[in-house]
Enzyme design. Structure first.
Site, PDB file in Angstrom:
ATOM      1  N   GLU A   1      38.782  61.624  43.550  1.00  0.00           N
ATOM      2  CA  GLU A   1      38.379  61.368  44.934  1.00  0.00           C
ATOM      3  C   GLU A   1      36.891  61.649  45.053  1.00  0.00           C
ATOM      4  O   GLU A   1      36.370  62.561  44.403  1.00  0.00           O
ATOM      5  CB  GLU A   1      39.150  62.246  45.923  1.00  0.00           C
ATOM      6  CG  GLU A   1      38.693  62.016  47.362  1.00  0.00           C
ATOM      7  CD  GLU A   1      39.627  62.593  48.404  1.00  0.00           C
ATOM      8  OE1 GLU A   1      39.485  62.219  49.576  1.00  0.00           O
ATOM      9  OE2 GLU A   1      40.495  63.403  48.045  1.00  0.00           O
TER      10      GLU A   1
ATOM     11  N   GLU B   1      49.145  61.051  51.810  1.00  0.00           N
ATOM     12  CA  GLU B   1      49.488  62.247  52.590  1.00  0.00           C
ATOM     13  C   GLU B   1      49.812  61.921  54.041  1.00  0.00           C
ATOM     14  O   GLU B   1      49.565  62.733  54.937  1.00  0.00           O
ATOM     15  CB  GLU B   1      48.352  63.283  52.514  1.00  0.00           C
ATOM     16  CG  GLU B   1      48.739  64.492  51.739  1.00  0.00           C
ATOM     17  CD  GLU B   1      47.637  65.547  51.643  1.00  0.00           C
ATOM     18  OE1 GLU B   1      47.702  66.340  50.713  1.00  0.00           O
ATOM     19  OE2 GLU B   1      46.739  65.578  52.495  1.00  0.00           O
TER      20      GLU B   1
END
Length: 648
Positions: free
Chosen positions: A36, A366
């Site tokens: 990320e 998520e």
């Protein structure tokens, strides 16, 4: 009675491995990496560009730049905007020069926390320019904090027809400096427009111009990961939908990719990063290429029409979700399509006519709640109708237990989800207690992806978290449970991956970098050891007829590698005492007379690695002798032990 006690003690000191009792296959993708753009992971990190705000597109157009000069007058250096002609890269610098010598007119870029310069290394300077008449020379220099020139070159813009052109030149540095700056000074009278002022080191991965930082990629290649998950993480969602990650805007010519603010720019009050943006020089094509380079399966994660639920919780109405779904379908075509297809053609034009062989994709990151399930159902139907072979990875939310998790886990299993992504950022003790987490999971149901996990030394999102040995050994112990349950757990990856020593927002992180160096944490070496000793089949390993998950502080798993014909036994001693166990190998297979023992150990649970001592905690290898079909294994306190022995 005494004899029974002696027999019981001997049984407790035995670890019984049976290579003939295969429990399950190990997925080739089992141990991978998660990427990320957090902690300056991309811009200022693995994307090797050294100039910050190279195209003047930051909110403050000259952030990162300082303009000076004895002849500098108001209006000599202006940032202009051509939004109606180029909405992706609207700003450029207009220069009006009357300079006759160095010091008359210049601009200096600070880089990303400075610019690392290496003696003897070449640097590629390039710039887009436009001029109606020649007359201005560009002097490019790397300078140290005292102004000493470390390397320089002169670029004479050749084209003079008022059209944009790209020109580049290479020069060599004479010294090594941790924090240099880049200066561009002008010589001559005239006007010239400049854009995408760029500087790359010559030691990029595979020597690709405008490529990735070689030493950072090498750390990944040395792990031999089964997959690489990209581009995140929370940047997939964005603070709101306007800042979500859109893969189509990250491909094609780099000059046409539209910069956006990084969602970690202002996320943490303790680590503000007003200069943190995404240029997308590292885009989806480069991610696929990186995965191919290091032999990993690509695992892209796409936005499902939901922004970060901790931030704006912005949603796309269900009846307006089609463009998001189409993006997912088009991504499969971009990765796998024939060069005659629209998106396969784009891939080919970027230099990769062969398909990338995408096999799996994540829908949402998520995300949670019924809103996610509604959107996921639409994505799943469209994808399975068009590409039934693509495995879809679904979110189980932010935590490994609680109402959010229970709703998603139950619903996704009823939906017969391919793979469910579980995340856990918890204390080391949680990892030790949960080594049996997957022992009771349904063997016939959805598979599990341990997509983000890391033991937290202090507490989740605490800036004082450390990559210490206590966390790493707890993760190693937990991973025996993942390996033992490879029938359920298909993949796993530690998170986050990279952190810049001065530019981080989140700790702990697996690999730390500065402008010149990179080092792996103890957690990195734990992940690497599992990946390099993955094997092909999980086999039975028991003590007193039970799985080994905490008895006397010991955790264990075992695999065989059918390709190399070896038995690989992993045993972790999380206790403060040295322990000796006899590893008895049952069944029809015979052990060779010699094997090897790989050990990571430190008596200090607070021990860490650092730039000055990068391998303080790292694997050490030694030969081990085998007697008969048993191995006497003495484990030091707080140690991770791997025995690797040829079998016949």
């Amino acid at each position: 009675m005494i004899a029974l006690c002696i027999l019981s003690a001997k049984a407790q000191n035995n670890i019984v491995v049976n290579p003939d009792k295969v429990v399950s296959k190990v997925s080739p993708e089992m141990w991978g990496v998660f990427f990320e753009d957090i902690n300056m992971g991309a811009d200022g990190g693995i994307y090797a560009e050294l100039i910050k705000n190279r195209s003047f597109e930051f909110y403050k157009p000259l952030m990162g730049w300082k303009t000076t000069g004895e002849q500098l007058k108001e209006g000599d250096l202006l940032v202009l905007n051509r939004k109606e002609k180029d909405s992706n890269n609207p700003r450029y610098l207009h220069v009006n020069s009357r300079a006759v010598k160095k010091g008359d007119l210049s601009m200096t870029n600070e880089g990303f926390k400075g610019i690392g310069v290496k003696k003897g290394l070449t640097y590629d300077f390039s710039v887009y320019y436009r001029q109606s008449a020649a007359g201005v020379k560009l002097h490019a220099e790397l300078v140290d904090s005292t102004g000493k020139v470390l390397g320089s070159t002169v670029l004479n813009p050749e084209r003079a027809d008022n059209q944009w052109a790209l020109q580049s030149v290479t020069f060599t540095a004479s010294e090594t400096v941790q924090k240099a700056k880049f200066t561009l000074w002008f010589e001559g009278a005239g006007e010239i427009d400049l854009d995408i002022i760029s500087l790359f080191p010559g030691d990029t991965w595979k020597k690709r111009r405008g490529g990735l930082r070689g030493d950072m990629v090498q750390m990944l290649a040395d792990m031999k990961p089964g997959f690489i998950r990209f581009p995140g993480g929370c940047i997939v969602e964005g603070y709101d939908l306007s800042t979500r990650y859109q893969w189509k805007k990250t491909i094609g010519p780099v000059a046409n990719r539209k910069l956006i603010v990084n969602r970690w720019n202002t996320e943490f009050a303790h680590r503000p990063a007003p200069d943190y943006y995404q240029t997308f020089g590292l885009g989806f094509f480069e991610y696929f290429q990186l995965a191919e380079d290091i032999g990993a399966e690509p695992l892209p994660i796409l936005n499902c029409g939901m922004a970060c639920q901790f931030n704006s919780a912005e949603l796309v109405p269900l009846d307006e979700l089609e463009p998001y779904i189409q993006d997912a379908l088009d991504l499969v075509e971009f990765a796998n399509g024939d060069v005659k297809t629209p998106w396969g053609k784009v891939r080919a034009e970027m230099g990769h006519p062969a398909p990338f062989n995408l096999k799996m994709m994540g829908v949402g990151n998520e995300n949670w709640g019924p809103q996610y399930l509604e959107r996921l159902a639409l994505f799943t139907k469209a994808m399975k109708d068009r590409y039934p072979e693509i495995k879809l990875i679904n979110s189980s939310g932010t935590d490994p237990e609680g109402e959010r998790f229970d709703l998603l886990n139950t619903s996704l299993r009823k939906m017969k989800a391919d793979i469910i992504d579980e995340h856990y950022y918890r204390a080391p003790e949680w990892f030790l207690k949960n080594a049996t987490r997957y022992d009771s999971y349904d063997r016939k149901g959805s598979r599990v992806f341990a997509g983000e996990y890391a033991a937290q030394s202090v507490g989740t999102t605490k800036p004082t978290n450390k990559n210490n040995w206590q966390c790493a050994i707890a993760e190693a112990a937990f991973m025996t449970g993942l390996e033992r349950n490879a029938e359920v757990v298909q993949m796993a990856s530690y998170a986050p991956l990279f952190a810049q020593a001065e530019g981080w927002q989140w700790t702990p992180d697996m690999i730390w970098v500065d402008n010149l160096q990179v080092y792996g944490t103890p957690n990195y070496y734990v992940q690497q050891l599992y990946s390099l000793n993955k094997g092909t089949d999980v086999v039975s390993i028991l003590a007193d007829q039970k799985v080994i998950a905490g008895q006397d502080g010991i955790y264990a798993s075992a695999v065989i590698d059918s390709r190399t014909k070896e038995l690989i036994v992993k045993v972790i001693n999380t206790s403060a005492q040295p322990l000796t166990r006899n590893v008895a190998v049952e069944g029809g297979k015979k052990l060779a007379a010699k094997g090897k023992l790989i050990v990571m150990q430190n008596a200090n649970l607070n021990a860490v690695n650092s730039f000055s001592n990068a391998v303080n905690l790292s694997p050490k290898e030694q030969a081990v002798k085998i007697k008969g079909n048993s191995i006497s294994l003495t484990m030091q306190p707080y140690s991770f032990n791997i025995v690797r022995v040829p079998i016949q």
